[in-house]
Design a protein around this motif. Structure first.
Motif, PDB file in Angstrom:
ATOM      1  N   ASP A   2      -0.491 -11.995  -8.089  1.00  0.00           N
ATOM      2  CA  ASP A   2      -0.583 -11.996  -9.291  1.00  0.00           C
ATOM      3  C   ASP A   2      -2.412 -12.391  -9.252  1.00  0.00           C
ATOM      4  O   ASP A   2      -3.275 -11.584 -10.341  1.00  0.00           O
ATOM      5  N   ASN A   3      -2.905 -13.074  -8.666  1.00  0.00           N
ATOM      6  CA  ASN A   3      -3.900 -14.171  -9.133  1.00  0.00           C
ATOM      7  C   ASN A   3      -4.823 -13.257  -8.064  1.00  0.00           C
ATOM      8  O   ASN A   3      -6.177 -14.002  -7.683  1.00  0.00           O
ATOM      9  N   GLN A   4      -4.846 -12.195  -7.410  1.00  0.00           N
ATOM     10  CA  GLN A   4      -5.236 -12.131  -6.785  1.00  0.00           C
ATOM     11  C   GLN A   4      -6.014 -10.814  -7.055  1.00  0.00           C
ATOM     12  O   GLN A   4      -5.864  -9.684  -7.590  1.00  0.00           O
ATOM     13  N   THR A   5      -7.312 -10.338  -6.814  1.00  0.00           N
ATOM     14  CA  THR A   5      -8.548  -9.121  -6.836  1.00  0.00           C
ATOM     15  C   THR A   5      -8.098  -7.839  -6.267  1.00  0.00           C
ATOM     16  O   THR A   5      -8.794  -8.061  -4.853  1.00  0.00           O
ATOM     17  N   GLU A   6      -7.264  -6.944  -6.856  1.00  0.00           N
ATOM     18  CA  GLU A   6      -7.321  -5.203  -5.829  1.00  0.00           C
ATOM     19  C   GLU A   6      -8.839  -5.096  -6.007  1.00  0.00           C
ATOM     20  O   GLU A   6      -9.285  -4.966  -6.679  1.00  0.00           O
ATOM     21  N   MET A 160       3.134   5.670   1.972  1.00  0.00           N
ATOM     22  CA  MET A 160       2.934   3.915   2.516  1.00  0.00           C
ATOM     23  C   MET A 160       2.237   3.350   2.100  1.00  0.00           C
ATOM     24  O   MET A 160       1.805   2.247   2.856  1.00  0.00           O
ATOM     25  N   THR A 161       0.297   4.079   3.351  1.00  0.00           N
ATOM     26  CA  THR A 161      -0.382   3.438   3.220  1.00  0.00           C
ATOM     27  C   THR A 161      -0.613   3.173   1.142  1.00  0.00           C
ATOM     28  O   THR A 161      -1.088   1.700   0.788  1.00  0.00           O
ATOM     29  N   SER A 162      -0.560   3.977   0.560  1.00  0.00           N
ATOM     30  CA  SER A 162      -0.764   3.751  -0.638  1.00  0.00           C
ATOM     31  C   SER A 162      -0.118   2.756  -1.609  1.00  0.00           C
ATOM     32  O   SER A 162      -0.094   2.291  -2.311  1.00  0.00           O
ATOM     33  N   ARG A 163       1.016   2.505  -0.830  1.00  0.00           N
ATOM     34  CA  ARG A 163       2.347   0.645  -1.183  1.00  0.00           C
ATOM     35  C   ARG A 163       1.409  -0.062  -0.908  1.00  0.00           C
ATOM     36  O   ARG A 163       1.937  -1.530  -1.159  1.00  0.00           O
ATOM     37  N   LEU A 164       0.809  -0.471   0.231  1.00  0.00           N
ATOM     38  CA  LEU A 164       0.054  -1.518  -0.060  1.00  0.00           C
ATOM     39  C   LEU A 164      -1.193  -2.001  -0.651  1.00  0.00           C
ATOM     40  O   LEU A 164      -1.669  -1.291  -1.678  1.00  0.00           O
ATOM     41  N   HIS A 165      -0.996  -3.374  -0.430  1.00  0.00           N
ATOM     42  CA  HIS A 165      -2.078  -4.239  -1.661  1.00  0.00           C
ATOM     43  C   HIS A 165      -3.786  -4.486  -0.754  1.00  0.00           C
ATOM     44  O   HIS A 165      -3.070  -5.140   0.725  1.00  0.00           O
ATOM     45  N   PHE A 166      -4.099  -4.431  -1.074  1.00  0.00           N
ATOM     46  CA  PHE A 166      -5.568  -4.580  -0.733  1.00  0.00           C
ATOM     47  C   PHE A 166      -6.388  -5.665  -1.603  1.00  0.00           C
ATOM     48  O   PHE A 166      -7.018  -5.577  -2.793  1.00  0.00           O
ATOM     49  N   CYS A 167      -6.991  -6.864  -1.278  1.00  0.00           N
ATOM     50  CA  CYS A 167      -7.685  -7.652  -1.176  1.00  0.00           C
ATOM     51  C   CYS A 167      -8.709  -8.776  -1.599  1.00  0.00           C
ATOM     52  O   CYS A 167      -9.518  -9.682  -1.987  1.00  0.00           O
ATOM     53  N   GLY A 168      -9.469  -7.847   0.034  1.00  0.00           N
ATOM     54  CA  GLY A 168     -10.085  -8.076   0.270  1.00  0.00           C
ATOM     55  C   GLY A 168     -10.075  -8.624   2.091  1.00  0.00           C
ATOM     56  O   GLY A 168      -9.068  -8.878   2.024  1.00  0.00           O
ATOM     57  N   PRO A 169     -11.373  -8.693   2.897  1.00  0.00           N
ATOM     58  CA  PRO A 169     -12.087  -7.021   2.193  1.00  0.00           C
ATOM     59  C   PRO A 169     -12.140  -6.068   2.534  1.00  0.00           C
ATOM     60  O   PRO A 169     -11.175  -5.662   2.589  1.00  0.00           O
ATOM     61  N   SER A 170     -13.248  -5.149   2.023  1.00  0.00           N
ATOM     62  CA  SER A 170     -13.260  -4.604   1.279  1.00  0.00           C
ATOM     63  C   SER A 170     -14.064  -3.531   2.756  1.00  0.00           C
ATOM     64  O   SER A 170     -14.397  -2.677   2.338  1.00  0.00           O
ATOM     65  N   HIS A 171     -14.535  -3.772   4.131  1.00  0.00           N
ATOM     66  CA  HIS A 171     -15.158  -3.470   5.077  1.00  0.00           C
ATOM     67  C   HIS A 171     -14.319  -2.732   5.878  1.00  0.00           C
ATOM     68  O   HIS A 171     -13.744  -3.049   6.444  1.00  0.00           O
ATOM     69  N   LEU A 185      -6.287  -4.375   6.393  1.00  0.00           N
ATOM     70  CA  LEU A 185      -7.536  -4.831   5.525  1.00  0.00           C
ATOM     71  C   LEU A 185      -6.271  -4.624   4.137  1.00  0.00           C
ATOM     72  O   LEU A 185      -6.323  -6.095   3.637  1.00  0.00           O
ATOM     73  N   ALA A 186      -5.141  -4.792   5.283  1.00  0.00           N
ATOM     74  CA  ALA A 186      -4.089  -4.977   4.064  1.00  0.00           C
ATOM     75  C   ALA A 186      -4.008  -6.858   3.435  1.00  0.00           C
ATOM     76  O   ALA A 186      -4.309  -6.985   4.840  1.00  0.00           O
ATOM     77  N   CYS A 187      -4.043  -7.287   2.311  1.00  0.00           N
ATOM     78  CA  CYS A 187      -3.737  -8.478   2.285  1.00  0.00           C
ATOM     79  C   CYS A 187      -2.269  -8.732   2.928  1.00  0.00           C
ATOM     80  O   CYS A 187      -1.327  -8.354   3.622  1.00  0.00           O
ATOM     81  N   ILE A 188      -2.892 -10.062   3.972  1.00  0.00           N
ATOM     82  CA  ILE A 188      -1.795 -10.774   5.064  1.00  0.00           C
ATOM     83  C   ILE A 188      -0.519 -11.298   4.053  1.00  0.00           C
ATOM     84  O   ILE A 188      -0.650 -11.938   3.562  1.00  0.00           O
ATOM     85  N   GLN A 189       0.046 -10.955   4.954  1.00  0.00           N
ATOM     86  CA  GLN A 189       1.387 -11.356   4.518  1.00  0.00           C
ATOM     87  C   GLN A 189       1.837 -12.724   4.876  1.00  0.00           C
ATOM     88  O   GLN A 189       1.849 -12.890   5.631  1.00  0.00           O
ATOM     89  N   SER A 190       3.207 -13.468   4.702  1.00  0.00           N
ATOM     90  CA  SER A 190       3.648 -14.583   4.484  1.00  0.00           C
ATOM     91  C   SER A 190       4.002 -14.922   6.029  1.00  0.00           C
ATOM     92  O   SER A 190       4.941 -14.060   6.549  1.00  0.00           O
ATOM     93  N   LYS A 191       4.415 -15.722   7.127  1.00  0.00           N
ATOM     94  CA  LYS A 191       4.785 -15.773   8.186  1.00  0.00           C
ATOM     95  C   LYS A 191       6.491 -16.027   7.970  1.00  0.00           C
ATOM     96  O   LYS A 191       7.458 -15.038   8.471  1.00  0.00           O
ATOM     97  N   GLU A 192       6.691 -16.253   6.796  1.00  0.00           N
ATOM     98  CA  GLU A 192       8.202 -16.511   6.353  1.00  0.00           C
ATOM     99  C   GLU A 192       8.386 -14.647   6.432  1.00  0.00           C
ATOM    100  O   GLU A 192       9.522 -13.821   6.600  1.00  0.00           O
ATOM    101  N   GLY A 193       7.995 -14.130   5.242  1.00  0.00           N
ATOM    102  CA  GLY A 193       7.566 -12.486   5.114  1.00  0.00           C
ATOM    103  C   GLY A 193       8.088 -11.665   6.262  1.00  0.00           C
ATOM    104  O   GLY A 193       8.420 -10.764   6.874  1.00  0.00           O
TER     105      GLY A 193
END
Length: 283
Positions: A2-6, A160-171, A185-193
């Protein structure tokens, strides 16, 4: 999340950042792209205009030429524009569209090559029935099936790719939007996830390995090079052992199933039923 910019746009790093080399690459790939267009368009025009070429082989060749034109057009013009302007930005929607059409056309071309191989197989091995087997209706169905299957295959990857979240970097480390560099580039999930995801999939992967590995070793090697004892051992694995292990693997790795079994096996009603049945048998 929620606190990350897409991320709403990506930057394609391309083949090189050297300005002088970019000009050379622009000339080189422009000539290659122009050759692709002219060569494949010439094939399509000749096949359509020449009645003697209205055969299954040239019908599929015409489809292949069409796919080659579209396949090259998905990536090359964007790359050439980047060489000229130095502007390698692509929107999120444009990236997904490029990814979809790249895999749609690439998958369709791979399937079409298999269809063309089947056409040549029928022509060589069954020439007397060739016109019956490869009728115009059959050729049309094969072509439609090829394009449709490629589209559905690409659509699955795109969704499936469109369901991913991208919060940077964008290169993106590529000259176009492909699955691997984009997913990277997708947002890294936690180890628990990641642990939960792996735990969910491990049961199915184990069953798949137990089934397919013996099958591959049983049928892929040539018949003359495999021993009868090894063939029987491999067959036993997926006809006897795997069906026995499947319930155990899925049960032991599934918390819900274990809880349901405990509730069912150790409930008062179930124990009472067992005691009643045992007393009836003794009596």
């Amino acid at each position: 999340m929620d606190n990350q910019t897409e991320v709403r746009k990506f930057i394609l790093l391309g083949l090189t950042s050297l300005q002088g080399l970019q000009q050379f690459l622009f000339m080189l790939f422009s000539l290659l792209y122009l050759s692709t267009l002219l060569g494949n368009m010439a094939i399509m025009i000749v096949v359509v205009c020449e009645p003697r070429l209205h055969t299954p082989m040239y019908f599929f060749l015409c489809n292949l030429s069409c796919l080659d034109i579209f396949f090259s057009t998905v990536t090359t013009p964007k790359m050439l524009a980047g060489f000229l302007s130095g502007h390698h930005v692509i929107s999120y929607t444009g990236c997904l569209s490029q990814l979809h059409f790249f895999h749609f056309l690439g998958s369709s071309e791979g399937l079409l090559l298999a269809v063309m191989a089947y056409d040549r197989f029928v022509a060589i091995c069954n020439p007397l029935r060739y016109t019956l087997i490869m009728s115009p209706r059959a050729c049309l169905l094969l072509a439609v099936g090829t394009w449709t299957t490629g589209f559905l295959h690409a659509l699955m990857h795109t969704v499936m790719t469109s369901r991913l979240h991208f919060c940077g970097p964008s290169h993106i480390q590529h000259y176009f939007c492909d699955i691997k560099p984009v997913v990277r580039l997708a947002c890294i999930q936690s180890k628990e996830g990641r642990r939960k995801a792996f735990s969910t999939c491990i049961s199915h992967l184990t069953v798949v390995a137990l089934l397919y590995v013996p099958v591959v070793f049983n049928y892929v090697p040539p018949s003359s090079g495999s021993s009868a004892s090894w063939t029987m051992t491999a067959t036993l694995m997926y006809t006897v052992v795997t069906p026995v292990l499947n319930p155990l693997i899925y049960t032991l790795r599934n918390v819900e199933v274990k809880r349901a079994l405990k509730r069912r096996l150790f409930s008062r009603e179930f124990l009472a039923q067992k005691m009643f049945c045992l007393a009836a048998c003794v009596g």
